[in-house]
Motif scaffolding. Structure first.
Motif, PDB file in Angstrom:
ATOM      1  N   ASP A 161       0.802  -1.211  -0.016  1.00  0.00           N
ATOM      2  CA  ASP A 161      -0.080  -0.032  -0.194  1.00  0.00           C
ATOM      3  C   ASP A 161       0.844   1.214   0.034  1.00  0.00           C
ATOM      4  O   ASP A 161       0.421   2.223   0.731  1.00  0.00           O
ATOM      5  CB  ASP A 161      -1.000   0.113   1.358  1.00  0.00           C
ATOM      6  N   ASN A 162       2.043   1.171  -0.481  1.00  0.00           N
ATOM      7  CA  ASN A 162       3.059   2.395  -0.713  1.00  0.00           C
ATOM      8  C   ASN A 162       2.629   3.138  -2.040  1.00  0.00           C
ATOM      9  O   ASN A 162       2.603   2.635  -3.035  1.00  0.00           O
ATOM     10  CB  ASN A 162       4.314   1.975  -0.640  1.00  0.00           C
ATOM     11  N   GLY A 163       2.906   4.525  -1.777  1.00  0.00           N
ATOM     12  CA  GLY A 163       2.823   5.315  -2.979  1.00  0.00           C
ATOM     13  C   GLY A 163       3.740   6.439  -2.931  1.00  0.00           C
ATOM     14  O   GLY A 163       4.601   6.428  -1.985  1.00  0.00           O
ATOM     15  N   LEU A 164       3.959   7.410  -3.955  1.00  0.00           N
ATOM     16  CA  LEU A 164       4.842   8.253  -4.122  1.00  0.00           C
ATOM     17  C   LEU A 164       4.345   9.725  -4.453  1.00  0.00           C
ATOM     18  O   LEU A 164       3.654   9.529  -5.714  1.00  0.00           O
ATOM     19  CB  LEU A 164       6.184   7.653  -5.034  1.00  0.00           C
ATOM     20  N   CYS A 165       4.613  10.754  -3.782  1.00  0.00           N
ATOM     21  CA  CYS A 165       4.043  12.055  -4.383  1.00  0.00           C
ATOM     22  C   CYS A 165       5.256  12.916  -4.620  1.00  0.00           C
ATOM     23  O   CYS A 165       6.393  12.746  -3.902  1.00  0.00           O
ATOM     24  CB  CYS A 165       3.410  12.630  -3.004  1.00  0.00           C
ATOM     25  N   SER A 166       5.039  13.853  -5.315  1.00  0.00           N
ATOM     26  CA  SER A 166       6.086  14.871  -5.818  1.00  0.00           C
ATOM     27  C   SER A 166       5.560  16.052  -6.422  1.00  0.00           C
ATOM     28  O   SER A 166       4.165  16.047  -6.748  1.00  0.00           O
ATOM     29  CB  SER A 166       6.926  14.279  -6.681  1.00  0.00           C
ATOM     30  N   ASP A 167       6.174  17.131  -6.171  1.00  0.00           N
ATOM     31  CA  ASP A 167       5.592  18.282  -6.888  1.00  0.00           C
ATOM     32  C   ASP A 167       6.734  18.921  -7.956  1.00  0.00           C
ATOM     33  O   ASP A 167       6.884  19.857  -8.526  1.00  0.00           O
ATOM     34  CB  ASP A 167       5.713  19.686  -5.861  1.00  0.00           C
ATOM     35  N   VAL A 168       7.356  17.426  -8.562  1.00  0.00           N
ATOM     36  CA  VAL A 168       8.536  17.904  -9.663  1.00  0.00           C
ATOM     37  C   VAL A 168       7.623  18.425 -11.160  1.00  0.00           C
ATOM     38  O   VAL A 168       6.508  18.262 -11.292  1.00  0.00           O
ATOM     39  CB  VAL A 168       8.969  16.606 -10.132  1.00  0.00           C
ATOM     40  N   THR A 169       8.322  19.487 -11.364  1.00  0.00           N
ATOM     41  CA  THR A 169       7.887  20.036 -12.750  1.00  0.00           C
ATOM     42  C   THR A 169       6.708  21.142 -12.362  1.00  0.00           C
ATOM     43  O   THR A 169       6.871  22.251 -12.955  1.00  0.00           O
ATOM     44  CB  THR A 169       7.435  19.005 -13.977  1.00  0.00           C
ATOM     45  N   ARG A 170       5.791  20.829 -11.610  1.00  0.00           N
ATOM     46  CA  ARG A 170       4.502  21.567 -11.500  1.00  0.00           C
ATOM     47  C   ARG A 170       4.289  21.927  -9.844  1.00  0.00           C
ATOM     48  O   ARG A 170       3.706  20.647  -9.367  1.00  0.00           O
ATOM     49  CB  ARG A 170       3.277  21.286 -12.142  1.00  0.00           C
ATOM     50  N   ALA A 171       4.516  22.672  -9.185  1.00  0.00           N
ATOM     51  CA  ALA A 171       4.317  22.762  -7.716  1.00  0.00           C
ATOM     52  C   ALA A 171       3.001  23.410  -7.509  1.00  0.00           C
ATOM     53  O   ALA A 171       2.687  24.350  -8.498  1.00  0.00           O
ATOM     54  CB  ALA A 171       5.350  23.699  -7.169  1.00  0.00           C
ATOM     55  N   ASN A 172       2.325  23.133  -6.460  1.00  0.00           N
ATOM     56  CA  ASN A 172       1.050  23.890  -6.003  1.00  0.00           C
ATOM     57  C   ASN A 172       0.058  23.681  -7.058  1.00  0.00           C
ATOM     58  O   ASN A 172      -0.461  24.751  -7.378  1.00  0.00           O
ATOM     59  CB  ASN A 172       1.247  25.306  -5.703  1.00  0.00           C
ATOM     60  N   LEU A 173      -0.302  22.498  -7.505  1.00  0.00           N
ATOM     61  CA  LEU A 173      -1.109  22.124  -8.587  1.00  0.00           C
ATOM     62  C   LEU A 173      -2.589  22.258  -8.056  1.00  0.00           C
ATOM     63  O   LEU A 173      -3.498  22.529  -8.771  1.00  0.00           O
ATOM     64  CB  LEU A 173      -0.955  20.847  -8.985  1.00  0.00           C
ATOM     65  N   TRP A 174      -2.731  22.023  -6.842  1.00  0.00           N
ATOM     66  CA  TRP A 174      -4.274  22.110  -6.131  1.00  0.00           C
ATOM     67  C   TRP A 174      -4.884  23.372  -6.259  1.00  0.00           C
ATOM     68  O   TRP A 174      -4.264  24.356  -5.899  1.00  0.00           O
ATOM     69  CB  TRP A 174      -4.256  21.510  -5.041  1.00  0.00           C
ATOM     70  N   GLY A 175      -6.196  23.396  -6.617  1.00  0.00           N
ATOM     71  CA  GLY A 175      -6.661  24.906  -6.654  1.00  0.00           C
ATOM     72  C   GLY A 175      -6.930  25.586  -5.402  1.00  0.00           C
ATOM     73  O   GLY A 175      -6.861  24.965  -4.180  1.00  0.00           O
ATOM     74  N   ALA A 176      -7.026  26.859  -5.416  1.00  0.00           N
ATOM     75  CA  ALA A 176      -7.374  27.514  -3.960  1.00  0.00           C
ATOM     76  C   ALA A 176      -8.500  27.232  -3.349  1.00  0.00           C
ATOM     77  O   ALA A 176      -8.288  27.203  -1.848  1.00  0.00           O
ATOM     78  CB  ALA A 176      -7.202  28.906  -4.428  1.00  0.00           C
ATOM     79  N   ASN A 177      -9.410  26.593  -3.957  1.00  0.00           N
ATOM     80  CA  ASN A 177     -10.605  26.358  -3.247  1.00  0.00           C
ATOM     81  C   ASN A 177     -10.545  24.885  -2.879  1.00  0.00           C
ATOM     82  O   ASN A 177     -11.524  24.439  -1.982  1.00  0.00           O
ATOM     83  CB  ASN A 177     -11.985  26.478  -4.100  1.00  0.00           C
ATOM     84  N   HIS A 178      -9.484  24.047  -3.092  1.00  0.00           N
ATOM     85  CA  HIS A 178      -9.262  22.966  -2.275  1.00  0.00           C
ATOM     86  C   HIS A 178     -10.473  21.886  -2.777  1.00  0.00           C
ATOM     87  O   HIS A 178     -10.845  20.988  -1.902  1.00  0.00           O
ATOM     88  CB  HIS A 178      -8.975  22.986  -1.024  1.00  0.00           C
ATOM     89  N   GLY A 179     -10.895  22.084  -3.875  1.00  0.00           N
ATOM     90  CA  GLY A 179     -11.949  21.104  -4.317  1.00  0.00           C
ATOM     91  C   GLY A 179     -11.676  19.737  -4.703  1.00  0.00           C
ATOM     92  O   GLY A 179     -10.581  19.477  -5.248  1.00  0.00           O
ATOM     93  N   TYR A 180     -12.324  18.575  -4.544  1.00  0.00           N
ATOM     94  CA  TYR A 180     -11.961  17.467  -4.460  1.00  0.00           C
ATOM     95  C   TYR A 180     -13.301  16.472  -4.527  1.00  0.00           C
ATOM     96  O   TYR A 180     -14.266  16.552  -4.104  1.00  0.00           O
ATOM     97  CB  TYR A 180     -11.131  16.675  -3.611  1.00  0.00           C
ATOM     98  N   VAL A 181     -13.120  15.336  -5.142  1.00  0.00           N
ATOM     99  CA  VAL A 181     -14.135  14.289  -5.344  1.00  0.00           C
ATOM    100  C   VAL A 181     -13.267  12.851  -5.001  1.00  0.00           C
ATOM    101  O   VAL A 181     -12.327  12.801  -5.220  1.00  0.00           O
ATOM    102  CB  VAL A 181     -14.952  14.239  -6.583  1.00  0.00           C
ATOM    103  N   VAL A 182     -14.190  11.756  -4.726  1.00  0.00           N
ATOM    104  CA  VAL A 182     -13.606  10.425  -4.560  1.00  0.00           C
ATOM    105  C   VAL A 182     -14.353   9.541  -5.547  1.00  0.00           C
ATOM    106  O   VAL A 182     -15.455   9.368  -5.608  1.00  0.00           O
ATOM    107  CB  VAL A 182     -13.619   9.989  -2.993  1.00  0.00           C
ATOM    108  N   ASP A 183     -13.609   8.574  -6.055  1.00  0.00           N
ATOM    109  CA  ASP A 183     -14.175   7.644  -6.979  1.00  0.00           C
ATOM    110  C   ASP A 183     -13.638   6.301  -6.607  1.00  0.00           C
ATOM    111  O   ASP A 183     -12.440   6.100  -6.595  1.00  0.00           O
ATOM    112  CB  ASP A 183     -13.838   7.878  -8.428  1.00  0.00           C
ATOM    113  N   HIS A 184     -14.748   5.591  -6.766  1.00  0.00           N
ATOM    114  CA  HIS A 184     -14.242   3.658  -6.577  1.00  0.00           C
ATOM    115  C   HIS A 184     -14.811   2.902  -7.781  1.00  0.00           C
ATOM    116  O   HIS A 184     -13.878   2.009  -8.010  1.00  0.00           O
ATOM    117  CB  HIS A 184     -14.932   3.490  -5.456  1.00  0.00           C
ATOM    118  N   GLY A 185     -15.699   3.526  -8.398  1.00  0.00           N
ATOM    119  CA  GLY A 185     -16.232   2.618  -9.385  1.00  0.00           C
ATOM    120  C   GLY A 185     -16.055   2.779 -10.923  1.00  0.00           C
ATOM    121  O   GLY A 185     -16.988   2.272 -11.628  1.00  0.00           O
ATOM    122  N   GLY A 186     -15.287   3.835 -11.187  1.00  0.00           N
ATOM    123  CA  GLY A 186     -14.919   4.199 -12.423  1.00  0.00           C
ATOM    124  C   GLY A 186     -16.162   5.045 -13.231  1.00  0.00           C
ATOM    125  O   GLY A 186     -16.499   4.858 -14.209  1.00  0.00           O
TER     126      GLY A 186
END
Length: 666
Positions: A533-558
């Motif tokens: 269950d390991n993953g890797l995160c980075s801001d390489v090439t493009r930092a601070n990619l998340w929008g200022a409103n911090h909008g997000y959704v979660v998807d499980h079933g495609g």
């Protein structure tokens, strides 16, 4: 902190072991880590009180048997014990066989030869004098058990049942055998042992020149307790890729101990409970200097291999435990940096497996305690560098049951500029930006060979869920940093949630009932591991990619899948204009956390498979974020837009990622 790793049925497998110090190691009580310090940093965790071992004495209907660790062999070939198998609740009983030793043994063919043992001991002399000529041929009978400590013919010991006997004129006895089990030997007895292992029991093989191996034998009591330890000191230069080299010097002291317990049942199929495990205390004063250029690592430099086969005496019956571990200096970098670092390190870890009839094996890891005190640090350049002292080890019973595992406490340094930290300076000399992180990685595989406990055999090694934790120690910033630092963060949701997002930690649980991990704010998911269950995160090439409103959704079933980019596999995918910044697993389902992008994203995409092994860029940042597992990692100018998953045949209770949908940033 005690961490439950994984429960396998009796048809699966066992456990144990491994450990050791760190070149630049560190462990911590919490993900937040210790408070920042400018000159000396110490991080600690608390060792839990040791739980009562399975098979503890005093259980109703179970006979308590004195259990001790036998002294190391004195160089003479030890006698084999010939016994009648356990009957009912009684353990195996000795026979009138003369003093015999295992002089030849072929476990694959199931053949062995017993020869008259030497008469160095008084007991052996008495047996040899009392036994009439040729009595060995009549004393060894089909149906009996041969329980042999390690000998030159069987370096890991042997536990077999005799199926046929052929005497020879020279007094030897050739036998055909089948593997025997501990229930056949110990019956319904109860045994429990936790003991240090004498340094004299270990064989040590140095792997580099300039390495000296030492043993402090210390006083040893009759109960098997040992106050000594193993040690090594190094003063060596070893080559690195690209023509560079690393200078290693310093010393490491090790204090190994073994756990063994057994509680038999009324039948001879499998025990009611059992435990096998290992702890290792370590102290290191280590100095590393190297010039690293480009992507280096992980470079593992084997220092020394240790092996021992201590004998646990359950009454008069020997049980052989096989221990083996190798120490590696582990160095990696992403960028260009020169490092000169010295530190003092102390720590203790433990790994063991408990067996309970019915549920099967449960693997438990005790991260233990550790402290790290930087004594000297001189870093110059622009890179992320990691250094640790990794230990790979395995434990087995008679070489038939066990676990292989690796544990690495490490220090990771992100530098863009220079820093000089020394005990003689009250404040560090910094020009640029420096950040120090401590971490602990535990990886391994259960070796599915449980014949000795009477459980079914599976030839496939079964990876257990990895443990990973990294925490910030301290950081400095002064002067001008020539270019922004690239951040790489490893995630692990195998045991508990690993939410690195400061924003999401203030919000409701984004995927209740699931194990989950989220990237630090300003970074995106770039890689996942198959089988963990390991993953890797980075801001390489493009930092601070998340929008200022911090909008997000979660998807499980495609819900947002618009093309079948991984036929035959379930998928979780982000909608257009969003990128994956976290992932979750709820049994057989994987979900993705989709963060809204602050800027338009590209549409060019590709499917990246990694279920057969690593599939990463030729120059991959972030290091080996899931050692021992296949990893998929998108390119530096891409982001993860979706995850394809299924269940491996050997892990039907847990979904695993098989492919990533990598999409261009622009």
């Amino acid at each position: 902190m005690t961490v439950r790793k994984l429960t396998l049925s009796a048809a699966a497998t066992t456990t144990v072991l491994l450990l050791c110090g760190s070149i630049l190691g560190a462990t911590s009580a919490t993900a937040a880590g210790p408070a920042p310090s400018t000159t000396n940093t110490t991080s600690t965790t608390t060792v839990p009180a040791r739980a009562e071992a399975p098979g503890s004495p005093g259980a109703p209907g179970v006979a308590d048997v004195p259990t001790t660790l036998a002294p190391p062999s004195t160089g003479t070939t030890p006698e084999a014990t010939v016994v009648r198998p356990a009957q009912g609740s009684a353990p195996a009983t000795t026979t009138a066989a003369p003093a015999l030793a295992l002089s030849s043994y072929d476990p694959k063919a199931g053949t062995a030869v017993l020869a008259p043992a030497g008469t160095e001991s008084a007991a052996g002399a008495a047996k040899a004098e009392a036994a009439p000529s040729g009595s060995a041929a009549t004393a060894v009978q089909p149906g009996q058990l041969i329980d042999s400590p390690p000998t030159p013919a069987a370096p890991h010991g042997a536990l077999v049942a005799v199926t046929g006997v052929q005497p020879a004129a020279d007094g030897t006895v050739a036998v055909t055998t089948r593997p025997a089990t501990l229930p056949e030997l110990l019956g319904a007895t109860s045994a429990d042992l936790h003991s240090a292992i004498s340094p004299a029991a270990f064989e040590v093989k140095p792997w580099i020149s300039g390495l000296q191996v030492t043993s402090d034998l210390g006083p040893t009591s009759g109960s098997g307790s040992v106050s000594g330890g193993l040690g090594l000191s190094a003063d060596a230069t070893v080559p690195l890729p690209g023509g560079s080299s690393a200078k290693l010097s310093g010393s490491v002291a090790l204090h190994p101990a073994v756990d063994f317990s057994y509680r038999g049942g009324l039948g001879l199929i499998d025990p009611q409970q059992a435990r096998i495990g290992f702890t290792l205390g370590a102290h290191a004063d280590w100095h590393v200097s190297a010039a690293l250029t480009g992507s280096t690592g992980p470079v593992r430099i084997a220092l020394a291999s240790y092996s021992a086969s201590p004998v646990v005496m359950v009454g008069v019956l020997p049980v052989v435990i096989n221990l083996a571990f190798t120490l590696y200096a582990d160095i990696s970098a992403d960028g260009t940096v020169t490092l000169d670092a010295e530190q003092a390190y102390d720590g203790t870890w433990g790994v063991h497996s408990d067996y309970v009839k019915g549920p099967g094996w449960t693997t438990t890891t005790d991260p233990g305690t550790s402290t790290v005190s930087p004594l000297h640090l001189d870093l110059r350049g622009s890179a992320t560098a990691k250094a640790g002292l990794l230990a790979e080890a395995s434990v087995a019973l008679y070489d038939t049951v066990g676990v292989k595992a690796s544990i690495e406490p490490y220090l990771r340094v992100a530098v863009n500029g220079s820093v000089l930290l020394d005990a003689t300076h009250p404040e560090p000399e910094v020009n640029g930006t420096i950040a120090l992180y401590g971490g602990l990685d535990i990886n391994g595989a259960l070796m599915a060979r449980l014949v000795v406990l009477g459980t079914p055999i599976l030839e496939q090694d079964l990876p257990f869920l990895a443990f990973h934790r990294e925490w910030p120690i301290t950081s400095w910033s002064a002067g001008q940093s020539p270019v922004p630092l690239v951040n790489w963060t490893t995630l692990s949701a195998g045991l508990i949630d690993d939410n690195q997002s400061a924003y999401l930690r203030t919000r409701p649980d984004w995927d209740p009932s699931a194990l989950k991990a989220s990237c630090p704010d300003g970074t995106r998911l770039l890689g996942l591991a198959h089988g963990s269950d390991n993953g890797l995160c980075s801001d390489v090439t493009r930092a601070n990619l998340w929008g200022a409103n911090h909008g997000y959704v979660v998807d499980h079933g495609g819900t947002y899948v618009n093309t079948d980019w991984a036929p035959g596999y379930a998928k979780a995918q982000c909608p257009a204009g969003s990128f994956v910044s976290g992932y979750s697993r709820n049994g057989r389902t994987i979900g993705v956390l989709c963060a809204e992008s602050a800027t338009p994203l590209g549409t060019a995409s590709r499917t990246l498979w990694f279920d057969k092994g690593d599939n990463r860029p030729a120059v991959a940042g972030g290091g080996d974020f899931a050692y021992g597992f296949g990893k998929g990692q998108c390119a530096d100018d891409e982001f993860v837009a979706g995850v394809a998953y299924s269940q491996p045949w050997w892990q039907l209770w847990a979904a695993r990622p098989y492919a990533l949908l990598c999409q261009k940033l622009a």
